[in-house]
Write a protein that holds these residues in place. Structure first.
Motif, mmCIF file in Angstrom:
data_model
loop_
_atom_site.group_PDB
_atom_site.id
_atom_site.type_symbol
_atom_site.label_atom_id
_atom_site.label_comp_id
_atom_site.label_asym_id
_atom_site.label_seq_id
_atom_site.Cartn_x
_atom_site.Cartn_y
_atom_site.Cartn_z
ATOM 1 N N THR A 1 0.717 -1.185 -0.041
ATOM 2 C CA THR A 1 0.045 0.157 0.226
ATOM 3 C C THR A 1 0.921 1.271 0.108
ATOM 4 O O THR A 1 1.791 1.256 0.842
ATOM 5 C CB THR A 1 -0.891 0.138 1.232
ATOM 6 O OG1 THR A 1 -1.719 -1.135 1.262
ATOM 7 C CG2 THR A 1 -1.890 1.275 1.128
ATOM 8 N N LEU A 2 0.692 2.082 -1.151
ATOM 9 C CA LEU A 2 1.485 3.257 -1.251
ATOM 10 C C LEU A 2 0.687 4.369 -1.014
ATOM 11 O O LEU A 2 -0.346 4.450 -1.493
ATOM 12 C CB LEU A 2 2.247 3.428 -2.471
ATOM 13 C CG LEU A 2 3.355 2.190 -2.604
ATOM 14 C CD1 LEU A 2 4.279 2.377 -4.050
ATOM 15 C CD2 LEU A 2 4.372 2.225 -1.531
ATOM 16 N N GLY A 3 1.128 5.638 -0.591
ATOM 17 C CA GLY A 3 0.611 6.796 -0.815
ATOM 18 C C GLY A 3 1.241 7.808 -0.111
ATOM 19 O O GLY A 3 1.999 7.714 0.811
ATOM 20 N N ALA A 4 1.032 9.043 -0.671
ATOM 21 C CA ALA A 4 1.688 10.422 0.068
ATOM 22 C C ALA A 4 1.179 10.676 1.370
ATOM 23 O O ALA A 4 0.177 10.161 1.914
ATOM 24 C CB ALA A 4 1.856 11.377 -1.085
ATOM 25 N N THR A 5 1.770 11.791 1.983
ATOM 26 C CA THR A 5 1.154 12.157 3.302
ATOM 27 C C THR A 5 -0.248 12.797 2.987
ATOM 28 O O THR A 5 -0.410 13.634 2.032
ATOM 29 C CB THR A 5 2.130 13.381 3.744
ATOM 30 O OG1 THR A 5 3.480 12.734 3.934
ATOM 31 C CG2 THR A 5 1.614 13.745 5.095
ATOM 32 N N GLY B 1 -4.521 9.159 2.767
ATOM 33 C CA GLY B 1 -5.666 8.365 3.222
ATOM 34 C C GLY B 1 -5.154 7.023 3.655
ATOM 35 O O GLY B 1 -5.884 6.053 3.576
ATOM 36 N N LYS B 2 -3.759 6.835 3.478
ATOM 37 C CA LYS B 2 -3.115 5.555 3.682
ATOM 38 C C LYS B 2 -3.159 4.881 5.348
ATOM 39 O O LYS B 2 -3.645 3.879 5.058
ATOM 40 C CB LYS B 2 -1.725 5.800 3.444
ATOM 41 C CG LYS B 2 -0.838 4.419 3.518
ATOM 42 C CD LYS B 2 0.471 4.513 2.901
ATOM 43 C CE LYS B 2 1.244 5.196 4.159
ATOM 44 N NZ LYS B 2 1.409 6.681 3.676
ATOM 45 N N LEU C 1 -5.135 1.678 6.535
ATOM 46 C CA LEU C 1 -4.551 0.791 7.783
ATOM 47 C C LEU C 1 -5.563 0.573 8.644
ATOM 48 O O LEU C 1 -5.673 -0.368 9.457
ATOM 49 C CB LEU C 1 -3.042 1.214 7.833
ATOM 50 C CG LEU C 1 -2.311 0.575 8.951
ATOM 51 C CD1 LEU C 1 -1.998 -0.913 8.126
ATOM 52 C CD2 LEU C 1 -1.106 1.168 9.159
ATOM 53 N N ARG C 2 -6.126 1.909 9.123
ATOM 54 C CA ARG C 2 -6.984 1.811 10.494
ATOM 55 C C ARG C 2 -8.292 0.790 10.105
ATOM 56 O O ARG C 2 -8.636 0.138 10.944
ATOM 57 C CB ARG C 2 -7.403 3.168 10.567
ATOM 58 C CG ARG C 2 -8.155 3.520 11.624
ATOM 59 C CD ARG C 2 -8.566 4.912 11.750
ATOM 60 N NE ARG C 2 -7.395 5.935 11.709
ATOM 61 C CZ ARG C 2 -7.435 7.231 11.493
ATOM 62 N NH1 ARG C 2 -8.550 7.807 11.661
ATOM 63 N NH2 ARG C 2 -6.335 7.848 11.635
ATOM 64 N N ILE D 1 1.143 -16.766 7.875
ATOM 65 C CA ILE D 1 1.535 -15.194 8.231
ATOM 66 C C ILE D 1 1.402 -14.636 6.762
ATOM 67 O O ILE D 1 1.854 -14.968 5.741
ATOM 68 C CB ILE D 1 3.158 -15.553 8.433
ATOM 69 C CG1 ILE D 1 3.222 -16.237 9.756
ATOM 70 C CG2 ILE D 1 3.776 -14.340 8.813
ATOM 71 C CD1 ILE D 1 4.456 -16.728 10.098
ATOM 72 N N TYR D 2 0.787 -13.339 7.201
ATOM 73 C CA TYR D 2 0.570 -12.588 6.082
ATOM 74 C C TYR D 2 0.928 -11.294 6.290
ATOM 75 O O TYR D 2 1.078 -10.690 7.365
ATOM 76 C CB TYR D 2 -0.891 -12.486 5.909
ATOM 77 C CG TYR D 2 -1.751 -13.660 5.750
ATOM 78 C CD1 TYR D 2 -1.768 -14.638 4.594
ATOM 79 C CD2 TYR D 2 -2.329 -14.268 6.804
ATOM 80 C CE1 TYR D 2 -2.324 -15.664 4.603
ATOM 81 C CE2 TYR D 2 -3.017 -15.513 6.911
ATOM 82 C CZ TYR D 2 -2.975 -16.180 5.673
ATOM 83 O OH TYR D 2 -3.667 -17.425 5.501
ATOM 84 N N LEU D 3 1.423 -10.508 5.100
ATOM 85 C CA LEU D 3 2.263 -9.071 5.312
ATOM 86 C C LEU D 3 1.385 -7.965 4.511
ATOM 87 O O LEU D 3 0.718 -8.232 3.654
ATOM 88 C CB LEU D 3 3.433 -9.291 4.431
ATOM 89 C CG LEU D 3 4.754 -9.693 5.266
ATOM 90 C CD1 LEU D 3 4.599 -10.808 5.545
ATOM 91 C CD2 LEU D 3 6.047 -9.436 4.355
ATOM 92 N N GLU D 4 1.050 -6.986 5.435
ATOM 93 C CA GLU D 4 0.634 -5.506 5.026
ATOM 94 C C GLU D 4 1.577 -4.796 5.019
ATOM 95 O O GLU D 4 1.888 -3.955 5.913
ATOM 96 C CB GLU D 4 -0.806 -5.488 5.834
ATOM 97 C CG GLU D 4 -1.459 -4.490 5.150
ATOM 98 C CD GLU D 4 -2.389 -4.927 4.161
ATOM 99 O OE1 GLU D 4 -2.635 -4.210 3.020
ATOM 100 O OE2 GLU D 4 -2.756 -6.296 4.341
ATOM 101 N N VAL D 5 2.272 -4.199 3.853
ATOM 102 C CA VAL D 5 3.286 -3.390 3.874
ATOM 103 C C VAL D 5 3.200 -2.221 3.264
ATOM 104 O O VAL D 5 2.374 -2.030 2.002
ATOM 105 C CB VAL D 5 4.596 -3.925 2.977
ATOM 106 C CG1 VAL D 5 5.841 -2.866 2.868
ATOM 107 C CG2 VAL D 5 5.010 -5.372 3.404
ATOM 108 N N CYS D 6 3.331 -1.067 4.188
ATOM 109 C CA CYS D 6 2.831 0.531 3.634
ATOM 110 C C CYS D 6 4.099 1.350 3.581
ATOM 111 O O CYS D 6 5.148 1.221 4.287
ATOM 112 C CB CYS D 6 1.946 0.956 4.784
ATOM 113 S SG CYS D 6 0.433 -0.281 4.923
ATOM 114 N N GLY D 7 3.875 2.584 2.775
ATOM 115 C CA GLY D 7 4.979 3.172 2.486
ATOM 116 C C GLY D 7 4.646 4.434 1.588
ATOM 117 O O GLY D 7 3.588 4.300 0.895
#
Length: 458
Positions: free
Chosen positions: A185-189, A192-193, A197-198, A329-335
């Motif tokens: 999951t990508l997104g600038a400041t 809404g990223k 996640l929330r 095991i599952y990954l949720e990678v954000c940045g």
């Protein structure tokens, strides 16, 4: 003078009605569609169906039997045959109608005419879905459902399924970890990223799942959900200690699966498994979802010692992404940005992340990092997300399909309260006990002193 008075008496209510209709359409589009827009579009569809299909090139020449029957019974002109139309089913956001394609037609022909159908019938958008060979469903959306998101009342949710956003065709976007185990999951400041996640954490909080977080922003994003987290690392040093524990947990689960695979010649096929979901329920370990916020912080280095630590963490993340699915095991990678410039292993890690969600980004290169390798045509849609539409994103996966989605608003306090109410569901994982965050206790409110009775006096 009398005519002018009559005109004013009639025109006043009409102007008020027109103004009220315009206000309702702008502020309450769902109400407008149900009361006015839906009936008008239905009448347009019924009255112009054959002519619109012919104008869009969606008709075929009639069969010889049909031509002979028409000429034998009537003298009217034999016209081309449009796809057979089913019943029109109204919904709260639009209309649904099934078409049986004529011989020689395919769903792509109807999809290519979706924009023409939208203008002809006066709706916001038209989407085409294949139901079965020869049958397609038109989903007509009456207004922009992403302008003010309202999730459907009935959503197909379940274990490891979280309805997290709304698609532009008014269907829910469900994050299914069994189908798409890992996601980027990508997104600038302010894109809404964090809201996305929330919703994920709040949706998983009520399920028997272990939630693990790595938040290198000192925990400001994930710390409010500490009551429901089994482990939390708030800086790269803690993450470097947590990731090997998760890898060891994954290896132990593979040993458990292997021990259960005592395959003998008489073993039934349903008892042979290669992942945790084939184990008996009383022996199956609890699934683990790892949330990594600001993943770029794990790649940044200042010294050679930091480079060694970075290489170890990246290797462990790649191992979890490659092998974690079968171990539950599952990954949720954000940045904000994720690509080859982060360093060795970044591209390899991204290749293991099946799902992609791209919010508003600061440059086209960031959108290409998220979607360019799976759905190149979605890059332009991701670059067109406006700053005044936080939560709007483009979601895709490695199958090549993509769609625009938007996450509804969920306050941080409400999400944190959901996690506090679900704190009793935190599973017992001894390996993660040292990393379990401290949950701040709420201050006890001192009740106001009760009023003392006053004696009755004269």
């Amino acid at each position: 003078m009398t005519d002018l008075t009559t005109l004013l008496e009639v025109g006043g209510p009409l102007a008020a009605l027109g103004g009220g209709t315009a206000y309702t359409r702008a502020k309450y589009p769902a109400v407008y569609w149900s009361a006015i827009g839906g009936p008008i579009s239905t009448a347009r569809l019924l009255s112009s169906y054959s002519s619109v299909m012919e104008a869009c090139g969606l008709t075929v020449a009639p069969s010889r039997l049909r031509v002979l029957a028409v000429k034998a019974t009537t003298r009217r002109e034999v016209r081309p045959v449009p796809p057979r139309r089913g019943l029109i089913r109204p919904t709260s956001t639009g209309l649904r109608i099934r078409l049986r394609l004529a011989p020689g037609q395919e769903p792509a022909d109807v999809a290519a005419s979706a924009e023409r159908l939208r203008h002809a019938w006066g709706v916001h958008a038209v989407y085409v879905n294949t139901v079965k060979p020869g049958v397609v469903e038109l989903r007509l959306v009456g207004y922009d459902v992403l302008r003010r998101v309202r999730m459907p009342r009935k959503v197909d949710s379940g274990f490891l399924k979280v309805p997290v956003a709304l698609r532009e065709d008014a269907t829910p976007f469900v994050r299914d970890y069994r189908t798409v185990p890992h996601q980027l999951t990508l997104g600038a400041t302010l894109s809404g990223k964090s809201m996305y996640l929330r919703h994920l954490i709040a949706g998983l909080a009520s399920q028997p799942v272990a939630l693990v977080g790595i938040d290198c922003k000192r925990g400001v994003e994930l710390a409010p959900f500490a009551a429901r987290l089994s482990a939390l690392a708030t800086d790269p040093d803690e993450a470097a200690e947590l990731l090997p524990v998760l890898v060891k947990e994954m290896e132990d689960r593979y040993d458990l699966i292997k021990a259960r695979q005592g395959i003998t010649p008489g073993t039934p096929d349903e008892e042979i498994t290669s992942d945790v979901w084939g184990l008996p329920e009383n022996e199956r370990p609890v699934p683990i979802v790892l949330f990594v916020d600001e993943v770029a912080e794990l790649f940044l280095t200042a010294t050679r010692k930091d480079e060694e630590r970075r290489d170890e963490m990246v290797t462990q993340l790649i191992r979890l992404a490659q092998l974690g699915r079968a171990a539950g095991i599952y990954l949720e990678v954000c940045g904000q940005r994720f690509g080859a410039e982060l360093g060795k292993g970044a591209t390899m890690l991204r290749a293991q992340l099946t799902g992609r969600v791209c919010h508003r980004v600061n440059d086209e290169a960031s959108a290409k990092m998220a979607l360019g390798d799976i759905a190149p045509e979605a890059v332009d849609a991701a670059c067109a997300v406006a700053p005044e539409m936080p939560g709007l994103a483009v979601a895709g996966d490695t199958s090549g399909g993509w769609s625009r989605i938007r996450t509804p608003y969920l306050s941080l306090g409400d999400a944190a309260e959901i996690c506090r109410e679900s704190a009793h569901l935190v599973p017992d994982l001894p390996a993660l006990k040292p990393f379990q965050p401290d949950v701040p206790t709420r201050p006890v409110e001192t009740p106001a002193p009760a009023a003392l009775p006053h004696p009755v006096t004269d």
